[in-house]
Design a protein around this motif. Structure first.
Motif, short mmCIF file in Angstrom:
data_model
loop_
_atom_site.label_atom_id
_atom_site.label_comp_id
_atom_site.label_asym_id
_atom_site.label_seq_id
_atom_site.Cartn_x
_atom_site.Cartn_y
_atom_site.Cartn_z
N GLU A 141 0.77 -1.22 -0.04
CA GLU A 141 -0.14 -0.09 0.02
C GLU A 141 0.85 1.25 0.02
OE1 GLU A 141 -2.97 -0.04 3.10
OE2 GLU A 141 -4.12 -1.87 2.17
N VAL A 144 2.11 1.51 -3.64
CA VAL A 144 1.06 2.02 -4.51
C VAL A 144 0.40 3.24 -4.35
CG1 VAL A 144 -1.13 1.07 -5.35
CG2 VAL A 144 0.66 -0.67 -5.08
N PHE A 145 0.29 3.53 -3.14
CA PHE A 145 -0.26 4.84 -2.81
C PHE A 145 0.54 6.05 -3.23
CE2 PHE A 145 -3.14 2.84 0.83
CZ PHE A 145 -3.91 2.36 0.03
N MET A 148 0.18 6.19 -6.73
CA MET A 148 -1.17 6.78 -7.07
C MET A 148 -0.96 8.56 -6.77
SD MET A 148 -3.57 5.21 -8.37
CE MET A 148 -4.83 6.19 -7.87
N TYR A 165 -3.52 -1.78 -12.20
CA TYR A 165 -2.53 -2.25 -11.11
C TYR A 165 -1.83 -3.29 -11.50
CZ TYR A 165 -1.06 -5.07 -7.21
OH TYR A 165 -0.33 -5.91 -6.35
N HIS A 186 -7.18 -3.60 -5.46
CA HIS A 186 -7.98 -2.81 -6.18
C HIS A 186 -8.75 -2.03 -5.13
CE1 HIS A 186 -7.81 -4.15 -10.70
NE2 HIS A 186 -6.65 -4.90 -9.84
N ILE A 189 -6.91 0.56 -3.55
CA ILE A 189 -6.84 1.72 -4.50
C ILE A 189 -8.07 2.56 -4.43
CG2 ILE A 189 -6.53 2.66 -6.62
CD1 ILE A 189 -4.45 0.02 -7.16
N TRP A 192 -8.35 4.50 -1.29
CA TRP A 192 -7.66 5.49 -1.40
C TRP A 192 -8.18 6.81 -2.23
CZ3 TRP A 192 -4.96 8.70 -4.71
CH2 TRP A 192 -3.89 9.43 -4.25
#
Length: 270
Positions: A141, A144-145, A148, A165, A186, A189, A192
């Protein structure tokens, strides 16, 4: 999946194909009976973009695999969003794991590309995903965050953005991202997006599972192993199970998009 999120399948052809093999791909796509309720976009190598657009059924979109952050200039080997638009194309893939980890593109550069491509009027497929050591270190996370945020800070119009992703840790490691693992990321995300952009954007933005399958040898043992043991890919065998997950809105497919089984993946949610 929300009714307002139309199922989406992208085919990233990577650095593969010639006119003869591309003609074969175009033939099965044009004649394959693709689900009209699925939006389909294919990403050929740059040199074949116009060739594919001229021959492929107009209901199927064509995407560049990359572009640069400015309109023109002394940037040898690059193409701009303006050039993509000039060829009659509306899509570009940005921040793919290979661009990040083979060619060294930073979060900042990808964000700059996102901002300029949107300003130029393109639709985007920005990619995010964590590597093996990040996954095993419990940093999925976090990574990925972070990716993002660099994308979201640059987005001026979420209606033209489809997030992909990619579990980079499933490349050539013998490890496979299960449908449940893919769904978990997913969902994270989407949560988020709700907390950092808006509930409406979280509900409407499509998030794809990026199936990774390398088709060429590069001088990295990681990738050579993957040629022998391709894992983590979207295939005709697993696409229906993945498509049932509530936060998986489609796929960005690698090697399978070069084969007739791509039709089965497009039709995963009939």
């Amino acid at each position: 999946m929300s009714d307002q999120r139309k199922f989406f399948v992208g085919g990233n052809w990577k650095m593969n194909g010639n006119k003869s093999s591309i003609d074969g791909i175009i033939k099965f796509l044009n004649e394959g009976g693709t689900n009209p309720n699925t939006e389909v976009v294919c990403g050929p190598p740059m040199i074949y973009l116009d060739y594919v657009r001229q021959k492929l059924d107009k209901k199927i979109g064509v995407a560049a695999q990359n572009c640069y952050k400015v309109e023109k200039g002394a940037f040898t080997g690059e193409i701009s969003p303006a050039m993509i638009k000039d060829m009659g194309l509306n899509w570009v893939i940005l921040g793919h794991s290979e661009r990040r980890h083979v060619f060294g593109e930073s979060d900042q550069l990808i964000g700059e590309k996102v901002a300029h491509a949107l300003a130029a009027g393109l639709h985007l497929i920005p990619c995010v995903g964590e590597k093996l050591e990040e996954r095993e270190g419990g940093k999925t996370e976090e990574v990925v965050f972070r990716q993002m945020k660099a994308i979201a800070d640059a987005v001026s119009d979420w209606s033209r953005v489809v997030i992909a992703y990619e579990p980079v840790w499933a490349i050539g490691t013998g490890k496979t991202a299960s449908p449940e693992q893919a769904q978990d990321v997913h969902a994270a995300i989407r949560k988020w997006l709700e907390g950092n952009v808006s509930a409406d954007v979280a509900k409407s933005t499509r998030i794809l599972y990026g199936g990774i399958r390398y088709m060429c040898v590069v001088f990295l043992p990681l990738y050579i192993v993957h040629l022998i043991h391709p894992t983590g890919s979207v295939t005709a065998k697993n696409c229906k199970e993945l498509a049932k997950k509530p936060d998986i809105d489609g796929f960005l497919v690698g090697g399978a998009s070069l084969k007739p089984e791509f039709i089965d993946i497009i039709n995963a949610r009939l």
